[in-house]
Scaffold this motif. Structure first.
Motif, short mmCIF file in Angstrom:
data_model
loop_
_atom_site.label_atom_id
_atom_site.label_comp_id
_atom_site.label_asym_id
_atom_site.label_seq_id
_atom_site.Cartn_x
_atom_site.Cartn_y
_atom_site.Cartn_z
N GLU A 1 7.80 0.41 9.51
CA GLU A 1 6.61 -0.24 8.96
C GLU A 1 6.04 1.08 8.09
OE1 GLU A 1 3.90 -0.78 11.96
OE2 GLU A 1 5.32 -2.76 12.39
N GLN A 2 6.51 2.63 8.31
CA GLN A 2 5.77 3.46 7.01
C GLN A 2 6.92 2.60 5.43
OE1 GLN A 2 2.95 4.84 7.27
NE2 GLN A 2 2.29 4.13 8.52
N LYS A 3 8.06 3.25 5.79
CA LYS A 3 8.25 2.97 4.70
C LYS A 3 8.56 1.22 4.29
CE LYS A 3 13.80 1.90 2.27
NZ LYS A 3 12.66 2.49 1.96
N LEU A 4 7.64 0.62 4.95
CA LEU A 4 7.76 -1.11 4.41
C LEU A 4 6.17 -0.80 3.68
CD1 LEU A 4 7.70 -3.76 4.45
CD2 LEU A 4 6.49 -4.06 6.28
N LEU A 5 5.53 0.27 4.26
CA LEU A 5 4.23 0.41 3.35
C LEU A 5 5.03 1.12 2.49
CD1 LEU A 5 1.42 0.01 3.28
CD2 LEU A 5 1.00 2.67 4.34
N ALA A 6 5.42 1.65 2.35
CA ALA A 6 6.10 2.55 0.81
C ALA A 6 6.50 1.67 -0.31
CB ALA A 6 6.89 3.64 1.33
N ASP A 7 7.37 1.02 0.50
CA ASP A 7 7.62 0.12 -0.63
C ASP A 7 7.25 -0.87 -1.21
OD1 ASP A 7 10.23 1.63 -0.21
OD2 ASP A 7 10.93 0.00 1.56
N VAL A 8 6.29 -1.89 -0.72
CA VAL A 8 5.19 -2.51 -1.02
C VAL A 8 4.51 -2.14 -1.93
CG1 VAL A 8 3.68 -4.24 -0.70
CG2 VAL A 8 5.78 -4.38 0.87
N THR A 9 3.98 -0.46 -1.60
CA THR A 9 2.85 -0.29 -2.84
C THR A 9 3.65 0.71 -4.04
OG1 THR A 9 1.85 1.09 -1.12
CG2 THR A 9 2.29 1.69 -3.12
N ASP A 10 4.91 0.74 -3.54
CA ASP A 10 5.57 0.93 -5.01
C ASP A 10 5.60 -0.66 -6.39
OD1 ASP A 10 6.15 3.51 -4.95
OD2 ASP A 10 7.76 4.02 -3.72
N PHE A 11 6.17 -0.90 -4.82
CA PHE A 11 5.98 -2.37 -5.75
C PHE A 11 4.75 -3.13 -6.42
CE2 PHE A 11 6.04 -7.79 -5.61
CZ PHE A 11 7.37 -7.86 -6.42
N LEU A 12 4.34 -3.49 -5.65
CA LEU A 12 2.23 -3.00 -6.19
C LEU A 12 2.67 -3.05 -7.63
CD1 LEU A 12 1.04 -4.45 -2.94
CD2 LEU A 12 1.32 -6.71 -4.93
N ILE A 13 2.75 -0.96 -8.02
CA ILE A 13 2.34 -0.57 -8.39
C ILE A 13 3.02 -0.48 -9.86
CG2 ILE A 13 2.39 2.50 -9.40
CD1 ILE A 13 1.57 2.42 -6.86
N GLU A 14 4.05 -0.53 -9.64
CA GLU A 14 5.72 -1.22 -10.73
C GLU A 14 5.13 -2.55 -11.40
OE1 GLU A 14 7.78 -0.69 -13.64
OE2 GLU A 14 7.68 0.91 -12.32
N ASN A 15 4.51 -4.04 -10.79
CA ASN A 15 4.58 -4.73 -11.05
C ASN A 15 3.36 -5.92 -11.29
OD1 ASN A 15 7.28 -5.90 -10.40
ND2 ASN A 15 7.26 -4.77 -9.06
N THR A 16 1.50 -4.43 -11.10
CA THR A 16 0.85 -5.80 -11.31
C THR A 16 0.59 -4.07 -12.74
OG1 THR A 16 0.28 -4.92 -8.68
CG2 THR A 16 -1.90 -5.43 -10.61
N LYS A 17 0.30 -4.89 -13.35
CA LYS A 17 -0.19 -4.37 -15.25
C LYS A 17 -1.47 -3.80 -15.64
CE LYS A 17 4.77 -3.85 -15.10
NZ LYS A 17 5.36 -1.87 -15.20
N PHE A 18 -2.20 -2.86 -15.33
CA PHE A 18 -3.20 -2.58 -16.10
C PHE A 18 -3.46 -1.47 -16.76
CE2 PHE A 18 -3.90 -1.78 -11.82
CZ PHE A 18 -3.46 -0.30 -11.37
N GLU A 19 -4.32 -1.26 -17.67
CA GLU A 19 -4.13 -0.02 -18.46
C GLU A 19 -5.82 0.26 -17.23
OE1 GLU A 19 -2.90 0.85 -21.39
OE2 GLU A 19 -2.06 -0.94 -21.20
N LEU A 20 -5.35 2.37 -17.25
CA LEU A 20 -7.05 2.81 -16.75
C LEU A 20 -7.28 3.80 -17.90
CD1 LEU A 20 -4.47 3.76 -14.29
CD2 LEU A 20 -6.29 2.97 -13.74
N PRO A 21 -8.67 3.31 -18.19
CA PRO A 21 -9.42 4.93 -19.46
C PRO A 21 -8.83 6.17 -18.95
CG PRO A 21 -10.87 4.12 -17.18
CD PRO A 21 -9.47 3.74 -17.13
N ALA A 22 -7.27 6.65 -19.58
CA ALA A 22 -6.61 7.53 -19.84
C ALA A 22 -7.19 8.67 -19.86
CB ALA A 22 -5.21 7.57 -19.87
#
Length: 441
Positions: free
Chosen positions: A289-310
């Motif tokens: 379950e921890q791996k599933l959470l990590a994999d979904v997290t990585d997927f969402l970060i990679e595929n949800t595009k937005f700009e940050l005030p870097a």
């Protein structure tokens, strides 16, 4: 007073505040009057200093203090009224030259804003939800470990097969200096194991880490090598033998079963194997379950595009904390924390979209469950509700613990949401296969 917003881009703005004499003049005059009985100027006795001299000596500092109070309060109220979703806190834009004598004083603050973005939790993906099974090889291995653990050590003078060897792995260059106990079957090939046969305490065996084990990740356990360094590590290590033990294996009988699980709870070898399988797979399920959470997290970060005030955040990072950061250090810190910030925003969006809220009852229930599990691990299998709730109350009185537990409750709710929405593919694997998948191999 005049306040306006200057848009730089979608995630960065400047708040400009113009202050006039009417905004602070009365308070400055009040402070001057309060200062007069206490003012001391050479040539005048205390309390008898002319007002113009008091203003000359203290007026500028008082004016700056009062203007700052006015500006800070105005900024706080404006941010609240505009309902900004800030990242960081407003950052004052410093001017090289600032003329405090002007009738109109203008101050600017840069702010970073959380971006607007769309979140698709049901987007097509290749995420796998692993079901990890304990196979016969693992169960038999665990049986042998139990027999050795509860067996009787028999000191030996020379190393032979099936002996346990305690010693220290050492390599100065890689900082390896770890004392551990190994069995000869840990090594990948027979030739390596044979180097130990016939050795005695005090002897040193030199090994090469490359290909030493079936899985390079075993270097993490045996030599405490970091995960980033284990892949293909190719250095010589010295193993200094400190002691050698054979083991008279414990019998798999009712006495051992009772020692392991309590009197009468396991009554046969088949029941013992079933219990080992059940306990192992429960532990594997948590890891999966921890791996599933990590994999979904990585997927969402990679595929949800937005700009940050870097650019803003890098400047802001230089100003927060006890130790001020250099621009270069802020760059490093931003790179380190960017992924976490992105997921924090995604997590907040997911909770809002799904109307997920964390209540005190959620926190209390989670804490109660955790306390009962911990007590069970130490043999307290039937604590009273009064005992448990007393501990829960003490835990929840600690703000740091509340924050830590709240994060875990959120993680649990996110995991359930992701399992439902992401619809991962289920795959049954052995633990060895799961470890390979977990480390991308």
């Amino acid at each position: 007073m005049d306040i306006r917003r200057i848009v730089i881009n979608e995630v960065t703005e400047i708040i400009e505040i113009s202050v006039f004499q009417s905004d602070y003049k009365g308070q400055v005059a009040k402070r001057i009057n309060e200062k007069m009985p206490l003012a001391t100027v050479k040539g005048f006795r205390k309390g008898a200093v002319p007002k113009d001299l008091v203003e000359k000596q203290y007026g500028k500092a008082i004016k700056q203090e009062e203007v700052k109070k006015v500006v800070d309060l105005a900024l706080e109220r404006f941010v609240a009224s505009e309902r900004f979703n800030l990242l960081g806190t407003p950052l004052a834009i410093e001017k090289e030259i600032f003329n405090w004598d002007l009738d109109e004083l203008t101050f600017q603050f840069e702010i970073g804003l959380a971006p607007h973005f769309e979140l698709d939790l049901e987007a097509k993906n290749n995420i796998i939800k692993y079901i990890v099974t304990a196979d016969d090889k693992m169960i038999d291995g665990q049986l042998t470990r139990i027999q050795k653990q509860f067996g009787t050590p028999v000191p030996q003078e020379f190393v032979a097969e099936n002996h346990d060897i305690t010693g220290t792995f050492f390599n100065m260059e890689k900082g390896i200096n770890n004392t551990t106990t190994i069995a000869l079957d840990i090594f990948k090939d027979k030739a390596t194991a044979n180097q130990f046969i016939g050795k005695k305490a005090g002897d040193v065996v030199t090994l090469n880490t490359k290909g030493l084990f079936e899985d390079d990740h075993q270097l993490m356990d045996v030599m405490k090598v970091g995960h980033d360094d284990v892949h293909g590590l190719d250095v010589a290590v010295d193993f200094t033998i400190e002691s050698i033990n054979g083991t008279e294996l414990a019998e798999l009988n009712q006495e051992l079963f009772d020692r392991l699980f309590g009197e009468g709870k396991v009554a046969s070898l088949d029941e013992l194997k079933a219990k080992i399988k059940e306990d192992a797979e429960a532990q594997f399920a948590q890891q999966a379950e921890q791996k599933l959470l990590a994999d979904v997290t990585d997927f969402l970060i990679e595929n949800t595009k937005f700009e940050l005030p870097a650019a803003f955040l890098k400047k802001w990072l230089q100003t927060v904390g006890e130790k001020k950061l250099t621009p270069a250090e802020a760059e490093v810190e931003y790179a380190r924390s960017e992924k976490g910030l992105r997921f924090q925003l995604i997590e907040g969006k997911a909770m809002a979209q799904s109307n997920i809220k964390i209540t005190f009852e959620d926190l209390k229930a989670f804490t109660t469950k955790s306390i009962r599990q911990q007590m069970a691990q130490f043999g307290q299998t039937n604590p009273t509700d009064e005992e448990v709730q007393g501990i829960v109350a003490r835990v929840l009185a600690n703000q740091e613990e509340v924050k830590r537990l709240s994060d875990q409750v959120v993680a649990d709710k996110m995991l359930e949401l992701f399992k439902e929405k992401a619809n991962p593919t289920t795959k049954e694997v052995t633990y060895d296969e799961f470890v390979a998948a977990m480390y991308g191999e």
